[in-house]
Write an enzyme that holds these catalytic residues in place. Structure first.
Site, PDB file in Angstrom:
ATOM      1  N   LYS A  31      -0.963  -7.897  -3.643  1.00  0.00           N
ATOM      2  CA  LYS A  31      -0.793  -9.143  -2.890  1.00  0.00           C
ATOM      3  C   LYS A  31      -0.663  -8.884  -1.384  1.00  0.00           C
ATOM      4  O   LYS A  31      -1.136  -9.678  -0.577  1.00  0.00           O
ATOM      5  CB  LYS A  31       0.418  -9.922  -3.399  1.00  0.00           C
ATOM      6  N   THR A  32      -0.014  -7.785  -0.990  1.00  0.00           N
ATOM      7  CA  THR A  32       0.109  -7.483   0.445  1.00  0.00           C
ATOM      8  C   THR A  32      -1.261  -7.212   1.049  1.00  0.00           C
ATOM      9  O   THR A  32      -1.569  -7.658   2.162  1.00  0.00           O
ATOM     10  CB  THR A  32       1.040  -6.275   0.665  1.00  0.00           C
TER      11      THR A  32
ATOM     12  N   ASP B 180       4.713 -15.233   1.688  1.00  0.00           N
ATOM     13  CA  ASP B 180       4.800 -14.156   0.698  1.00  0.00           C
ATOM     14  C   ASP B 180       6.052 -14.355  -0.160  1.00  0.00           C
ATOM     15  O   ASP B 180       7.015 -15.009   0.261  1.00  0.00           O
ATOM     16  CB  ASP B 180       4.865 -12.812   1.431  1.00  0.00           C
ATOM     17  N   GLU B 181       6.066 -13.781  -1.381  1.00  0.00           N
ATOM     18  CA  GLU B 181       7.219 -13.855  -2.302  1.00  0.00           C
ATOM     19  C   GLU B 181       7.686 -15.305  -2.461  1.00  0.00           C
ATOM     20  O   GLU B 181       8.887 -15.604  -2.395  1.00  0.00           O
ATOM     21  CB  GLU B 181       8.370 -12.988  -1.780  1.00  0.00           C
TER      22      GLU B 181
ATOM     23  N   GLN C 112       8.715 -12.529 -11.519  1.00  0.00           N
ATOM     24  CA  GLN C 112       9.551 -11.613 -10.745  1.00  0.00           C
ATOM     25  C   GLN C 112      10.644 -12.343  -9.964  1.00  0.00           C
ATOM     26  O   GLN C 112      11.199 -11.784  -9.018  1.00  0.00           O
ATOM     27  CB  GLN C 112       8.683 -10.800  -9.784  1.00  0.00           C
TER      28      GLN C 112
ATOM     29  N   ARG D  16       7.998  -1.169 -12.384  1.00  0.00           N
ATOM     30  CA  ARG D  16       8.164  -0.187 -11.304  1.00  0.00           C
ATOM     31  C   ARG D  16       7.508   1.138 -11.690  1.00  0.00           C
ATOM     32  O   ARG D  16       7.268   1.984 -10.826  1.00  0.00           O
ATOM     33  CB  ARG D  16       9.649   0.093 -11.014  1.00  0.00           C
TER      34      ARG D  16
END
Length: 732
Positions: free
Chosen positions: A34-35, A221-222, A252, A601
């Protein structure tokens, strides 16, 4: 930006990037790039569409994330430094610096921004004026201050809506006084930055029109971590051009306890017209096996947009599940596994993360990693002996050994709160200097001095307990004495709320008592002074290699990070999921999301651990495996299970891979011995002297050849039980 540059993006990312008009919602799974999408979209708008950088606003949640995004954009286009990339709070502060007097003439552009510590100081002064001594009441007031502001209440309405709350009128009076103090000091707190900016934009059409016109494109974002007021701010800022691009993943969302509202994702589709929705389901981080496991778990949540992560990264390693007898065996297993993988499989210590639900569980891992000379650090938190609640209990122990220890005395005299503030301490210090003695001595003789009854009575409540315990401490076993201190000084009363923070602190105190009990059992002749010396030496040992550390952390603190190998430990009912989520479907879904974040992770290897018994809440309990293990198909506790294509596959112990999850310890050791150089433990004998790289010289008291462990008495640290195959020992 050229088409060649865009070749780094997959088809789904490209489709989302090129949808440059209107509202766009991208549900981006963990590790889905996504970044990369956000930064490439910003550059695409500038280079391909000719949008001025000043007309682009990108918002994220942390300064670190904002800095990394800006760094990437600047590296991709020379105009990148002109894009407004910031956190919500930084953006609001910038807007208010230029416009706050248009909202409230009592403020000017040089306003201070109060930190949490500043707020505490203001409240401390208010409490002193109102003669309030309950430290825990401050937490309640701080919650209400934030709740009052973020929901834009009026004082009268707040009293009505929270009439059920004890002392609500007193709370509101404190909020009023707190706000008055901020105005008088030309100051805003962090909640004010958001709230006042919203009010400014909502009430002042001129200011709103300026920013809504300026920002032709808004990116967030987020998005799943936005709260209500942050979402409302976003809606105002893009009210003119309506080109809003949000990236988030409700799977998340693990911060609802601090206001995050993942429902903003579903609300987004209602609040904007013709919303284009794109799913990023390709994961660039983890193997197929790990992602199949994550998918199988999260599909049990109902409040989510259906998506399935996938990867073309083949993995040779099945997910390992190990059930241990207790927390010490769990820590030994993890340490042994890390040691093996580093020494035999080419991994570095920095490739490992040990992830927990509760901070209080870190103690055993810290102790074992230290014992085996495995470099590590506690990420996002304090080391066990550095935690305030642990230091406070140790300070209580210290004042019995050394009554002249002023620092220890100052830690305990008003903990838990007894209303013995700075002015009372100043009076005691004045007498101590006159009498040429120490502070505790004056407290124990407090009735001999002329002081206000209020001070004398409060000091007596402490000194009477101290005298009683002091008379007994040399005759009381070490562990019982420590338990008596916690009991008679009512130390746990400092944490009465059922918040996760308070629960963690009480668990840390229980872990400390358990460690004292373990020390006393292994060192029956040692005194309280010996124990305190041991703790001091252990906590001062430098184990950190800043470039190569294994990580011990809560899952919350590693969101956004990745590791080659991840251990998810403490997977038991009441821990993960946490007990307060029982009977509450929303909280249980958040617990499941938290485990999902932990699983995703991992890049290459994933280990699940649970214990049959655990020392918890002051006593040892038999533990039930986490229900989440059941959802993943781990019903046979002796099997190694690989989750693939939503099916469960048993692997045989003959498979050439590291560490099969058989419960039988001898089977586990047999497998290890087939795959690494053997250390002949028969070289060690009872009575041998050995040198440990951290603990110094020790003497072997006993050896258990079946478990390959030895009890070793180190001169200054006490007795430690270590696995001989991996402990950094040299026979002398």
């Amino acid at each position: 930006m050229t088409e060649k540059d865009l070749s780094l993006l997959n088809n789904e990312q490209l489709e989302a990037l090129k949808q440059t008009q209107g509202a766009v919602l991208v549900t981006a799974g963990a590790g889905s790039g996504k970044t990369r999408l956000l930064t490439n979209r910003i550059v695409f708008l500038i280079e391909n569409l000719g949008v001025s950088p000043e007309n682009i606003l990108a918002i994220t949640f942390t300064n670190k994330a904002a800095g990394e995004m800006k760094e990437r954009v600047v590296a991709m286009t020379e105009k990148g430094d002109r894009v407004w990339i910031s956190t919500f709070h930084s953006m609001c502060a910038k807007i208010l610096r230029l416009n706050i007097n248009k909202l409230d003439v009592r403020f000017n552009s040089n306003f201070s921004i109060y930190s949490d510590n500043d707020t505490d100081k203001v409240l401390k002064n208010i409490f002193t004026k109102k003669d309030i001594i309950d430290e825990n009441f401050k937490k309640t007031v701080k919650f209400h201050i934030s709740n009052f502001k973020n929901n834009n209440y009026k004082y009268e309405s707040y009293i009505q809506d929270f009439a059920f709350e004890k002392d609500i009128e007193l709370i509101v009076s404190i909020i009023k006084e707190y706000q008055t103090n901020l105005v008088e000091n030309n100051a805003l707190d962090f909640d004010d930055l958001l709230v006042q900016t919203y009010k400014l934009l909502y009430c002042n059409k001129e200011v709103l029109e300026y920013y809504a016109n300026r920002f032709q494109y808004v990116l967030v974002d987020e998005f799943q971590d936005t709260n209500i007021i942050q979402y409302d701010l976003v809606k105002l800022l893009c009210s003119k051009h309506k080109n809003i691009f949000v990236v988030g993943d409700e799977d998340q969302c693990i911060y609802t306890w601090r206001g995050a509202n993942f429902k903003n994702i579903s609300n987004f589709k209602k609040d904007f017209e013709n919303v284009k929705v794109y799913k990023l389901e390709r994961n660039y981080r983890s193997t197929k096996i790990i992602l199949d496991c994550a998918n199988k778990l999260i599909k049990n949540n109902k409040s989510r947009i259906d998506k399935t992560l996938w990867s073309d990264i083949d993995g040779a390693y099945p997910i390992e599940r190990k059930e241990l007898y207790d927390e010490q065996a769990e820590a030994d297993y993890v340490s042994n596994t890390i040691h093996y993988l580093v020494n035999n499989c080419g991994y570095e210590y920095k490739d490992f993360a040990i992830l927990l639900r509760l901070n209080a569980l870190t103690f055993q891992f810290e102790e074992k990693l230290l014992s085996y000379n495995i470099p590590h650090k506690v990420f996002g938190g304090f080391k066990f002996y550095d935690r305030v609640e642990v230091k406070n209990v140790l300070s209580y122990l210290k004042v019995f050994i050394n009554p002249k220890d002023e620092q220890a005395f100052l830690r305990v005299i008003n903990f838990p709160k007894r209303g013995i503030g700075d002015s009372a301490i100043a009076k005691i210090r004045e007498i101590a200097e006159r009498e040429q003695t120490y502070l505790l001595d004056i407290c124990l003789k407090i009735n001999n001095f002329e002081l206000p009854n209020s001070i004398t009575n409060k000091i007596n409540s402490f000194s009477e307990i101290y005298k009683k315990l002091y008379a007994e401490y040399e005759l009381t076993p070490l562990n019982e004495f420590a338990e008596n201190i916690v009991k008679y000084f009512s130390i746990k009363s400092a944490y009465p709320n059922k918040t996760e923070e308070d629960m963690d602190k009480m668990l840390n105190i229980d872990q400390l008592l358990y460690s004292i009990q373990t020390y006393a059992t292994k060192n029956p002749q040692d005194t309280l002074n010996d124990y305190l010396q041991s703790v001091s030496l252990i906590s001062d040992i430098d184990t950190l290699d800043e470039t190569n550390n294994a990580i011990v952390a809560t899952v919350h603190s590693v969101k956004g990070l990745e590791f080659k190998c991840v251990f998810l430990v403490g997977l038991e009912e009441k821990i993960f999921p946490i007990s307060r989520s029982f009977g509450n479907e929303e909280q249980m879904e958040e617990e499941r999301r938290l485990l999902y974040v932990g699983i995703t992770r991992a890049k290459e290897r994933l280990f699940f651990c649970n214990c049959k018994t655990r020392f918890l809440y002051g006593h040892r309990d038999y533990m039930m495996p986490s229900r989440f293990l059941g959802e993943l198909g781990y019903t046979n506790k002796g099997a190694t299970i690989s989750v693939a294509n939503n099916t469960t596959t048993r692997k045989t112990n003959a498979q050439v891979d590291f560490v099969k999850s058989a419960i039988n310890t001898s089977t586990y050791n047999q497998f290890l011995n087939q795959n690494k150089p053997k250390i002949d433990i028969n070289l060690y004998h009872k009575g041998d002297s050995v040198l440990h790289t951290k603990f110094g010289i020790g003497k072997i008291l006993d050896i258990d050849f079946e478990s390959k462990t030895a009890d070793i008495d180190f001169n200054d640290i006490g007795v430690k039980t270590l696995m001989l195959e991996i402990a950094p020992l040299k026979k002398l």
